[in-house]
Design a protein around this motif. Sequence first.
Motif, mmCIF file in Angstrom:
data_model
loop_
_atom_site.group_PDB
_atom_site.id
_atom_site.type_symbol
_atom_site.label_atom_id
_atom_site.label_comp_id
_atom_site.label_asym_id
_atom_site.label_seq_id
_atom_site.Cartn_x
_atom_site.Cartn_y
_atom_site.Cartn_z
ATOM 1 N N GLY A 95 0.838 -1.211 0.000
ATOM 2 C CA GLY A 95 0.000 0.000 0.000
ATOM 3 C C GLY A 95 0.865 1.250 0.000
ATOM 4 O O GLY A 95 0.631 2.190 -0.773
ATOM 5 N N GLN A 96 1.874 1.248 0.864
ATOM 6 C CA GLN A 96 2.765 2.413 0.919
ATOM 7 C C GLN A 96 3.513 2.605 -0.395
ATOM 8 O O GLN A 96 3.686 3.724 -0.862
ATOM 9 N N VAL A 97 3.922 1.477 -0.987
ATOM 10 C CA VAL A 97 4.619 1.571 -2.273
ATOM 11 C C VAL A 97 3.697 2.212 -3.303
ATOM 12 O O VAL A 97 4.113 3.101 -4.067
ATOM 13 N N GLU A 98 2.436 1.793 -3.295
ATOM 14 C CA GLU A 98 1.488 2.381 -4.252
ATOM 15 C C GLU A 98 1.293 3.883 -3.992
ATOM 16 O O GLU A 98 1.025 4.646 -4.906
ATOM 17 N N ASP A 99 1.497 4.279 -2.730
ATOM 18 C CA ASP A 99 1.392 5.710 -2.386
ATOM 19 C C ASP A 99 2.684 6.474 -2.651
ATOM 20 O O ASP A 99 2.832 7.617 -2.226
ATOM 21 N N GLY A 100 3.674 5.808 -3.245
ATOM 22 C CA GLY A 100 4.894 6.515 -3.624
ATOM 23 C C GLY A 100 6.049 6.359 -2.657
ATOM 24 O O GLY A 100 7.066 7.038 -2.795
ATOM 25 N N TRP A 101 5.909 5.495 -1.634
ATOM 26 C CA TRP A 101 7.041 5.269 -0.726
ATOM 27 C C TRP A 101 8.019 4.281 -1.369
ATOM 28 O O TRP A 101 7.614 3.426 -2.157
ATOM 29 N N ASP A 102 9.278 4.430 -0.992
ATOM 30 C CA ASP A 102 10.263 3.404 -1.344
ATOM 31 C C ASP A 102 10.676 2.677 -0.069
ATOM 32 O O ASP A 102 10.472 3.183 1.039
ATOM 33 N N ILE A 103 11.259 1.484 -0.276
ATOM 34 C CA ILE A 103 11.721 0.702 0.878
ATOM 35 C C ILE A 103 13.243 0.656 0.806
ATOM 36 O O ILE A 103 13.804 0.296 -0.226
ATOM 37 N N VAL A 104 13.869 1.050 1.909
ATOM 38 C CA VAL A 104 15.330 1.190 1.897
ATOM 39 C C VAL A 104 15.932 0.279 2.970
ATOM 40 O O VAL A 104 15.367 0.130 4.052
ATOM 41 N N PHE A 105 17.055 -0.341 2.639
ATOM 42 C CA PHE A 105 17.665 -1.346 3.512
ATOM 43 C C PHE A 105 19.098 -0.972 3.850
ATOM 44 O O PHE A 105 19.858 -0.529 2.985
ATOM 45 N N VAL A 106 19.452 -1.219 5.103
ATOM 46 C CA VAL A 106 20.849 -1.061 5.514
ATOM 47 C C VAL A 106 21.614 -2.346 5.161
ATOM 48 O O VAL A 106 22.745 -2.310 4.715
ATOM 49 N N GLU A 107 20.953 -3.485 5.349
ATOM 50 C CA GLU A 107 21.606 -4.782 5.171
ATOM 51 C C GLU A 107 21.401 -5.276 3.732
ATOM 52 O O GLU A 107 20.273 -5.518 3.293
ATOM 53 N N PRO A 108 22.507 -5.440 2.972
ATOM 54 C CA PRO A 108 22.380 -5.811 1.560
ATOM 55 C C PRO A 108 21.631 -7.128 1.327
ATOM 56 O O PRO A 108 20.856 -7.244 0.389
ATOM 57 N N SER A 109 21.862 -8.124 2.172
ATOM 58 C CA SER A 109 21.234 -9.427 1.902
ATOM 59 C C SER A 109 19.720 -9.323 2.016
ATOM 60 O O SER A 109 18.984 -10.017 1.316
ATOM 61 N N ASP A 110 19.226 -8.423 2.882
ATOM 62 C CA ASP A 110 17.774 -8.232 2.987
ATOM 63 C C ASP A 110 17.249 -7.443 1.795
ATOM 64 O O ASP A 110 16.161 -7.722 1.284
ATOM 65 N N ALA A 111 18.037 -6.466 1.338
ATOM 66 C CA ALA A 111 17.619 -5.702 0.160
ATOM 67 C C ALA A 111 17.448 -6.646 -1.034
ATOM 68 O O ALA A 111 16.432 -6.637 -1.738
#
Length: 1005
Positions: free
Chosen positions: A834-850
């Motif tokens: 839902g947040q992504v559809e509202d224009g949010w991005d998801i950002v990760f500190v840990e590369p393996s999770d990204a």
Amino acid sequence: MAIEDRDAWSARELGHARPDAAKYRDLARDLRARVEGGVEFDEYAQILYSTDGSIYRAKPAGVVFPTDTSDVQAAVEVATSHEVPILPRGTGSSLAGQTVGPGCVVLDVSRHMDDILEIRPDEKRVRIQPGVVQDDLDAALSEYGLKFAPDPASSNRATVGGGIGNNSTGAHSVRYGITDAYTETVTAVLSDGSLLQAREVVIDSPEWNDIVSKDDREADIYRTVRAVVEDNADEIEARYPDLKRRVSGYNLDRVVYENSAGERVMNLATLFVGSEGTLGVIVEAELSLVTVPEETALALYCFDDLVTAMEAVPVALEYDVSAVELMDDEVFRLAANSDGYAEYVEPIPEGTDAALLLEFDSELHDDFEAAIDATTERFIHDGAAFEVVEAYTDADQADIWKLRKAAIPLLMSLEGDAKPYPFIEDATVPPAELAAYVQKFEAVLDDHDTSAAYFAHAGSGTLHVRPILNLKSESGVEDMHSITDDVTDLVLEHHGSFSGEHGDGMARTEFNPKMYGETLWDAFKRVKTAFDPEWWMHPGNVVYRSGADDIGPDSDRGVGADMREHLRYGAKYQSIEPQTTLDFTDEGGFSHLVELCNGCGTCRQTGQEVMCPTYRASREEVQTTRGRANLLRSAISGDLRPDEIHSERFQEEVLDLCIGCKGCKSDCPTGVDMAKLKAEVKHQHHQARGIGLRERLFANIDTASKVGSMLAPLSNWATKLPGVRTAMQKALGIAPERELPPFRRETLRDWFESRGGSTVERADANARVVLFPDTYTNYSYPAAGKAAVTVLEAADVHVSIPDDTAPSGRAAYSTGMLDRAKERAQSNTDRLVGQVEDGWDIVFVEPSDAVMFQDEYCNLLDGQRVEQVAASSYGVLEYLDVFRLDESLPVDDRSLGAAGTLSYHGHCNQKGTNKDHHAVGVLRRVGYDVDPLDTTCCGMAGSFGYHDEHYALSKAIGSILFDAVDASDGDRVVAPGGSCRSQLGDREGANGIPQHPIEAVADRL
Ligand SMILES: Cc1cc2nc3c(=O)[nH]c(=O)nc-3n(C[C@H](O)[C@H](O)[C@H](O)COP(=O)(O)OP(=O)(O)OC[C@H]3O[C@@H](n4cnc5c(N)ncnc54)[C@H](O)[C@@H]3O)c2cc1C
Ligand code: SF4
Ligand code: SF4
């Protein structure tokens, strides 16, 4: 997602053949009694050594890893006394099947016999053992400005011994010729265990007379070779084509020559070159060297027609060029449609049907621009070519070479069972005949209703052409034979050689009598019999016998050669397509992904790239991506027992040691993604046999970390107690040497909440991001998360750290608990879409999770929602770089090096998905000079490094990283991966855990 609705692995019997190791039990016992190095005769060893880079496959009796010359002698004596033939082997990257030997004892000299024995720079000479990898040799020679001239494209893993065996060469053969011109002496073990020192001997000199007067094998060899050469002088003159490259058959045309003093000499070393292991086992060689040109320049001429380009080749050779290489429009088309190579094809103008790449070097030219102007005058102004692309800088030249070298990988990754197979791919004709030859070649392909791409070493008349065939069908196999028959006729008509680069092997030996005629064919057999009277050395390769009464031993060894035998696939090949939990649609199915491994051996490279850390640390074939793929292919095709895949041995030796770094996903030329295959097979194994306690613990590490954090600092203190460590080792198999990550009482989320959330209001923000609270950052290393918040907010980004996301599922995924990983992927997708559809991005500190979100989620879940989430997920430095947010950060001095130099160790998962370059760009733009380390995985790979039984391998892989750090000029090292930082922090003498690069960026604000 499921391709066939039936139980995986065990559903179908595929004519499983029982292991035949028992047949060789006594042989193995006697070898073990005499040989210092390893002796492996079990079913896995037979499978691992049953293939090379070719279309062939045949199980050997077993494998020996000799440590030195006397080990080779012992192995040869024992094998022949058991009447079992011998096959020497380097890396096994051969393309014609010359490293495949049914029922042979394979002598793998690459593991122990890889020393550079002596460098004599003044004489431009080096003495080596056969197992040294060519790039390693060149690296050692570089300090003297020298190199070994033949440069096969496989030089990053191919051994020099294998290069001598095949008479290898590369793009610069126009300038330097091939391996036989640089092999001065050879020391070889013959089939009776005796040693032969092959060197220049002046014919009829006292030395010569001394040798031939004896009554031993050496004397017989010298007498026979001389007689063969003298008796057949006219035939040799008539039958051996006049080419820069001719590697079919034995070097009868070169073994006797006039030396620099004008004396007539014989050098048997020349005969060993190209003999493909059929005359003896090379244990030492002395090579001559050339100087490395200081500079080069490239000109790429574009033609609107392949034949016109071929007509231009002899013209190009008038200009002192050091390479003339061809690429055709099929290569450009495939490159343009691939993620990895599209950028390199951009400079090629539209309408280019074929391009000739000309290289000029500073040893032949003082003025590159003048040299290129001269060829341009000839090609462009005469109207043959319509455009030229010039490259003078190292970077521009490297890009063009990358495109040229991409041809094979691009072709081999074609989808479906029809593939461009190597069997006539290095036929060679004089350059002046190329244009006529190519036109007739096209007609042969048309007759067989197939097509091919053309590329390679046009300057020396070698065209790589791989017809596209389905070798899993009888008609495909017959087409292969008939195309070879037609093409060999054509090559003869144009005075060429059936092989100009890759050797005879199983693919070409059948046709050698056609090339050389009956008289020389008998001469080959006489030579072979003089060296090896009983034909123990790789019988049936290069030369074969028509029957028991032919020249040779009184047995059927080496009788017959048919290129259609011992195929890796063939009409009878069948494989299971298991029902899978992961989606293998993009790869054409699970079995197609396994079968994509063509044996090229790139996963045995040891110099650069991520692939394959476990081989780099262990040097064992079973720990290469190729080894794993070979064993998986045997499992899905019924060569192994149906339940073998669930055996402890298969799990422990084949799968568990793959650390899932994803290096092969990007570095394997055909993209064999072993991490994905492993996750799927582990999952199926868990379903069949259950899940262990330790795997459960690591898959649920978030829960353990949450408790640890609540109980900190007590929990940290407790884990350090010797009794607790011993208990953890005994109960869970956790290595006592490892420090467990510390738990923080105040988690990242606690900190974020306590400061009142984001300091940038949503309404004022440039962008909005969800900062994913991964387990390691949240509970153990919040400093990196805090730095990420600080930097993002400094770039006017509104940050939210949710408290209701699930762990990413990475830990569950890498232990093969795919149901759990899938649940987590679903939960996070539902929570965040839902947040992504509202224009949010998801950002990760840990590369393996990204990367879990970006890549694995799409294998676990179907549909648009997960794709939206994946497309909006970024590593934190990737995010800054993609949106150039770092440019708005308040940094005083952005000049390169203003903040010192960082050694940057990237995360293997990000390297495997081509996301790793972002961090370096950002760090440089905020004022750091950066040395991006050419490293593989750190060796921790999530939980792998904590396993007691994997600790030593984890440390061995880690030492590759430590060496790179030591060699770097950086003031300090930074690494985005939590595991990598732990490995670096655990290093002896380490000064704590290094920083995440986002902390280094935060330091600049
Ligand atoms: C993608 C790709 C690109 C390639 N490009 C080139 C190229 O540009 N030019 C080229 O020439 N080749 C090329 N090859 C073929 C091959 O890589 C080379 O011929 C290479 O030099 C072989 O080295 P190796 O260590 O893999 O030898 P192996 O394949 O292990 O052995 C080659 C032969 O030598 C024999 N041999 C090995 N060691 C000994 C020993 N100690 N004593 C006696 N005989 C021995 C073996 O029995 C075998 O017959 C390519 C292969 C691939 C897969
Ligand atoms: S796994 Fe890839 S790199 Fe390794 S041998 Fe197979 S195709 Fe080549
Ligand atoms: S995932 Fe890594 S360790 Fe496993 S085969 Fe590929 S490169 Fe090797």
